[in-house]
Scaffold this motif. Structure first.
Motif: not given
Length: 535
Positions: A102-103, A205, A207, A433-434, A443, A446, A448, A506, A508-509
């Motif tokens: 996890e970040k 985790k 998509s 990722r991260h 990130d 993920s 935003e 939902t 990714p940014s």
């Protein structure tokens, strides 16, 4: 013409929603199926065989058995820390030091989790050989530099068979060389098969729209969708393994033959077993098998380091041929910007420049259609009872004004493969990722969220500000786009930006950033084209 544009937009939305489902169901690299049995390349489902397919994961004894002490060997490199136990020579830990689970937590990704022991090696006639206690000579801990390598050897005996397992670790690679040697200590020949078993669940985790599960490679990649029954492949094989969105493990046999590979679900985990071709060892003789193991990220540079064909496991789906050059371009630009967010912005600009002529043609065509709308309306009223004549007059009108009725929607359709290819890259690329961008976007892989004090939105948490801005740019873009719709149709079309905004909340940014920048560039091009048309 307007109906064609609306149809293209609606189809784009439907494809966006259903693409992943269709991808998994219809566009996975196909498996080879034959009717005869047992023929090379056969895929079939059988009942579980208790002896050959143990239904539970055997645990390592807590202290000692028959006077043999449990011993763990730890090996650290700049890339990972691996731990192997002398109960069968099994991995009990494989932590990737450069990747956090996890970040905001320091714990590294562990490819050996939930008490699973991957790459269990045993004989088909006796699964208990997977956890036979083995002797090990050497220090319990070893640290390698990036230029060093180390071989760890375990040796044991079970049922008249001397078993030696040798693992060679390299400081600069996620590949591990594995050699298994079997010697017959009996007075009679031994006929058997060597099995390597992997049992995994997603490592991190990721998509829900990306494939996670076992796979194997023949002359193409085969992603195995597991059901409730056993799935089997028999035939030539390059490698087999398990992947989630960002990480994977694989077994690569360094010898040829007709392999048997079985797959099944065990509770919430996926199992694969690689069966070597049947062997016969005469008394006093031995047989040796060489494999490469891979435990690491789905990163092209790492996958190609010792076995280039393994990079084929990084598969972006139906538009893979478009996606991989886009990923390469992203990484090249990152070398200059040192920020994947800015790399995404630059790639978006490049794509927009490449499609500028088509978009310009589309916009001009739609503008001409808008200008001709009053004439077309009069024709519809005049020939309302004669559809054939109406169609003929409309086509004459197109020819007179040199308008192609499909030139407005064609550029949209041409760009769909590029959009979906980049979409898959932004969903799957471990490089994102991260990876932070600027301000609150920390990130790119993920969704935003901007957090202001204690303010939170139910189900969302913070404010999806970039997503909202993306929706605003869609409204502006829609207002600038020439339209021949009546007021009621225009109001219906205003739903699209709202729909897309909720859809992208939902996502990714990195994908939202791409869409936002693309909209801004489209708005700029529309303003420029309007000025050129007026002149």
């Amino acid at each position: 013409m307007e109906r064609n544009v609306i149809l293209a937009i609606v189809l784009s939305i439907l494809v966006l929603i259903l693409f992943q489902y269709i991808q998994i169901k219809f566009f996975l690299a196909p498996t080879t199926t034959h009717n005869a049995t047992p023929i090379k390349g056969e895929i079939k489902k059988d009942a579980l065989q208790t002896k050959e397919f143990p239904t539970t994961q055997e645990g390592i004894p807590s202290n000692r058995t028959s006077g043999v002490f449990i011993k763990k060997v730890s090996l650290a490199t700049p890339k990972y820390v691996a731990e192997i136990v002398n109960s069968g020579g099994r991995f009990t830990e494989f932590k990737l030091l450069n990747y956090r689970k996890e970040k905001k937590k320091p714990d590294p990704v562990n490819l050996v989790a939930n008490n699973f022991y991957p790459f269990e090696i045993y004989l088909a006639s006796d699964p208990s050989t997977a956890y036979t206690f083995m002797e090990f000579q050497g220090p319990d801990r070893k640290k390698l530099s990036s230029s060093e390598k180390e071989t760890i050897v375990f040796r044991g005996e079970k049922g008249g068979i001397d078993i030696t397992k040798s693992f060679t670790f390299k400081g600069d690679s996620y590949f591990v060389d594995l050699t298994v040697e079997l010697k017959n200590l009996r007075d009679e020949p031994i006929k058997d098969r060597l099995l390597i078993r992997g049992l995994f669940s997603p490592f991190v985790k990721g998509s829900q729209y990306v494939f996670k599960g076992p796979f194997y490679y023949t002359n193409h990649l085969n992603e195995v969708e597991l059901k409730d029954t056993l799935t089997e492949y028999v035939g030539p094989l390059k490698y087999v393994g398990y992947m989630d969105v960002y990480f994977m493990t694989a077994v690569i046999p360094e010898f040829k033959g007709d392999f048997r590979t079985t797959f099944r679900k065990i509770e919430n985990s996926d199992e694969f077993i690689l069966w070597t071709p049947e062997f016969t060892i005469n008394p006093g003789e031995k047989i040796k098998y060489n494999f490469k193991l891979y435990l690491g990220p789905k990163k092209t540079e790492e996958l190609e380091k010792e076995y280039p064909l393994l990079s084929k496991a990084l598969y972006f789906g139906f538009f893979d041929l478009v996606a991989k050059p886009l990923l390469w371009l992203l990484k090249v630009l990152y070398g200059f910007t040192h920020n994947y967010g800015w790399a995404i912005v630059i790639v978006t600009i490049i794509i927009r420049i490449l499609f500028y002529p088509l978009n310009h043609l589309s916009f001009k065509s739609m503008k001409k259609m808008q200008e001709l709308q009053p004439v077309m309306q009069r024709l519809r009223e005049k020939y309302k009872d004669d559809p054939q004549s109406l169609q003929k007059e409309i086509m004459n009108l197109y020819r007179t004004h040199k308008i192609n009725p499909f030139s407005g929607c064609l550029p949209i359709l041409i760009q769909i493969p590029v959009f979906f290819a980049f979409y898959k890259v932004l969903l799957m690329a471990i490089e994102l990722r991260h990876a932070p961008f600027i301000l609150w976007i920390d990130d790119l892989a993920s969704p935003e969220r901007l957090y202001l004090g204690g303010f939170e939105i139910p189900w969302l948490g913070g404010i999806p500000l970039l997503t909202i801005l993306m929706g605003v740019t869609m409204v502006i873009q829609q207002k600038l786009t020439p339209s021949t719709m009546d007021p009621v149709q225009e109001k219906i079309m205003l739903i699209l930006p709202i729909f897309f905004t909720f859809l992208f909340v939902t996502f990714p940014s990195g994908l939202v950033l791409y869409w936002f920048v693309n909209n801004l560039l489209s708005i700029g091009q529309q303003i420029l084209t309007l000025k050129m048309v007026k002149k």
